[in-house]
Design a protein around this motif. Structure first.
Motif, PDB file in Angstrom:
ATOM      1  N   ALA A  37       0.817  -1.211   0.000  1.00  0.00           N
ATOM      2  CA  ALA A  37       0.000   0.000   0.000  1.00  0.00           C
ATOM      3  C   ALA A  37       0.851   1.261   0.000  1.00  0.00           C
ATOM      4  O   ALA A  37       1.958   1.287   0.552  1.00  0.00           O
ATOM      5  N   LEU A  38       0.304   2.325  -0.608  1.00  0.00           N
ATOM      6  CA  LEU A  38       0.930   3.645  -0.613  1.00  0.00           C
ATOM      7  C   LEU A  38      -0.014   4.632   0.058  1.00  0.00           C
ATOM      8  O   LEU A  38      -1.209   4.671  -0.266  1.00  0.00           O
ATOM      9  N   GLY A  39       0.498   5.394   0.997  1.00  0.00           N
ATOM     10  CA  GLY A  39      -0.334   6.366   1.696  1.00  0.00           C
ATOM     11  C   GLY A  39       0.473   7.210   2.653  1.00  0.00           C
ATOM     12  O   GLY A  39       1.636   7.522   2.407  1.00  0.00           O
ATOM     13  N   ARG A  40      -0.143   7.568   3.766  1.00  0.00           N
ATOM     14  CA  ARG A  40       0.494   8.379   4.800  1.00  0.00           C
ATOM     15  C   ARG A  40       0.205   7.770   6.166  1.00  0.00           C
ATOM     16  O   ARG A  40      -0.719   6.963   6.307  1.00  0.00           O
ATOM     17  N   ILE A  41       0.988   8.199   7.163  1.00  0.00           N
ATOM     18  CA  ILE A  41       0.836   7.654   8.507  1.00  0.00           C
ATOM     19  C   ILE A  41       0.492   8.771   9.481  1.00  0.00           C
ATOM     20  O   ILE A  41       1.101   9.844   9.457  1.00  0.00           O
TER      21      ILE A  41
END
Length: 305
Positions: A37-41
Motif C-alpha cells: 500500500a501507498l499512503g500516509r501515517i
C-alpha cells in the motif's frame, strides 16, 4: 537481579509471525492476504488519558525546532510508554485504511521518519505486510480498520522518486528524444492516477501489482512518455495470467489510443504476486526489461480480474 525489559518504543507488540503458506494449507487455514500500500501515517491516541499524557510530555519538551509532526516524533522517541501505546494509522486518500502493527523494533526509525514526512504534501509511505483481523474500536480512538502486520516500511518524496526515474532512464530518454520535463510531468500524472484512487488500498492482487510497478518498474512511465505526443493513455487494465505453475501472475496492460485515428495499442508487463513481495515475472532474477510487450487477447494468456 531482574533482567531489564526490552525496548518496544516503536509500536505495540506484534503478533507472532504467520505460518508458512504450505503449513497454513495443511492446517486448513485460509491463505495469507498480503498488502502493498501507498499512503500516509498518522498517530491517534486510543484514550483521553493517553492524549493528556502526551500533552504533558510535549509541554515538558519545551521549545523544539520543526513543525507539529516533528514535535510529535520527538515526544514519542523520548517517551517509550507513549510510543508503545499509540495507534499508528495508515491512510489512503485521507481515509483510514489500516492500523499498523510493526513486525519488529527494526521498523522504529522508518515509522518515525514516515510520521515526520507527513507534513510534506508530496511525501508518501510504502507499507508491505500481511493483513490481520479487524481492530476493535477502542484500539484507535474509535477508528474501524483492519490491522496490518508491517514487514517493510519506507518513505519517499515525489521529487526524489521522479529524479530516480529520470536517472534510471537517462539513456533511453536521450535515445528517444524525450525531454526530461515532459517525462517528469507524464510520470507524475500516471503516479497520481493510480495512487489517488480511494479503492486502491493495496490489498488485492491487482492493486498490489499496480503499486509495485509504480515503485519498481520505470518501463511503464517510459512507455507513457513515448506515446505522449500522439496517444492518450485511455485505460489501465489487468488480467490474471494462466500458467502451468501454481504461482499467481497479473498482467498490467496500458491502452494507448492514437489521437488522430482512434486506434488503441495495448502494451503490458507481468507481475508475480504469489508472495508478500511482488516482482516482474520476466526479470528472471535480474533487472527486468524496460520495454513493455504488445498485448494480444488470448484466452490462454489471461482473463479479466
Amino acid at each position: 537481579m531482574t533482567e531489564a525489559a526490552p525496548d518496544h518504543a516503536s509500536a505495540p507488540p506484534a503478533p507472532a509471525h504467520a505460518p508458512c503458506p504450505s503449513c497454513a494449507a495443511q492446517a486448513g487455514a485460509p491463505p495469507q492476504q498480503y498488502v502493498y500500500a501507498l499512503g500516509r501515517i498518522e498517530v491517534r491516541f486510543p484514550s483521553l488519558g493517553l492524549e493528556r499524557e502526551y500533552q504533558q510530555r510535549e509541554r515538558a519538551l519545551g521549545h523544539a525546532p520543526g513543525g507539529r509532526l516533528a514535535r510529535l516524533c520527538a515526544v514519542l522517541e523520548k517517551n517509550p510508554h507513549l510510543a508503545a501505546q499509540a495507534c499508528y494509522l495508515f491512510t489512503v486518500g485521507g481515509s483510514p485504511a489500516y492500523i499498523l502493527a510493526p513486525a519488529g523494533n527494526y521498523l522504529r526509525g522508518a515509522l518515525f521518519e514516515a510520521l515526520a514526512a507527513g507534513e510534506a504534501q508530496d511525501a508518501y509511505a510504502v507499507a508491505v505486510g500481511r493483513l490481520g483481523p479487524m481492530a476493535p474500536p477502542q484500539a484507535c480512538g474509535g477508528v474501524l480498520a483492519p490491522v496490518l502486520l508491517v514487514d517493510q516500511l519506507y518513505t519517499f518524496r515525489l521529487d526524489e522518486w521522479s529524479g530516480t526515474l529520470t536517472h534510471t532512464l537517462d539513456a533511453a530518454l536521450k535515445d528517444r528524444n524525450i525531454p526530461v520535463d515532459a517525462f517528469t510531468d507524464t510520470a507524475r500524472a500516471l503516479f497520481h492516477r493510480i495512487v489517488q484512487s480511494t479503492e486502491n488500498v493495496g490489498a488485492t492482487d491487482v492493486h498490489r501489482a499496480l503499486n509495485y510497478l509504480i515503485m519498481q518498474h520505470p518501463g511503464i512511465f517510459l512507455a507513457a512518455a513515448e506515446k505522449r505526443e500522439r496517444h492518450v493513455l485511455e485505460r489501465i487494465e489487468t488480467r490474471l495470467v494462466q500458467g502451468v505453475s501454481a504461482r499467481r501472475q497479473v498482467a498490467v496492460i496500458l491502452g494507448f489510443t492514437e489521437r488522430s485515428t482512434g486506434i488503441t495499442e495495448r502494451l503490458f508487463t507481468r507481475v508475480d504476486v504469489t508472495e508478500e513481495w511482488p516482482f516482474v515475472s520476466d526479470a528472471d532474477g535480474e533487472r527486468g526489461p524496460l520495454g513493455l510487450q504488445p498485448w494480444l487477447e488470448n484466452s490462454m494468456l489471461g482473463m479479466p480480474l
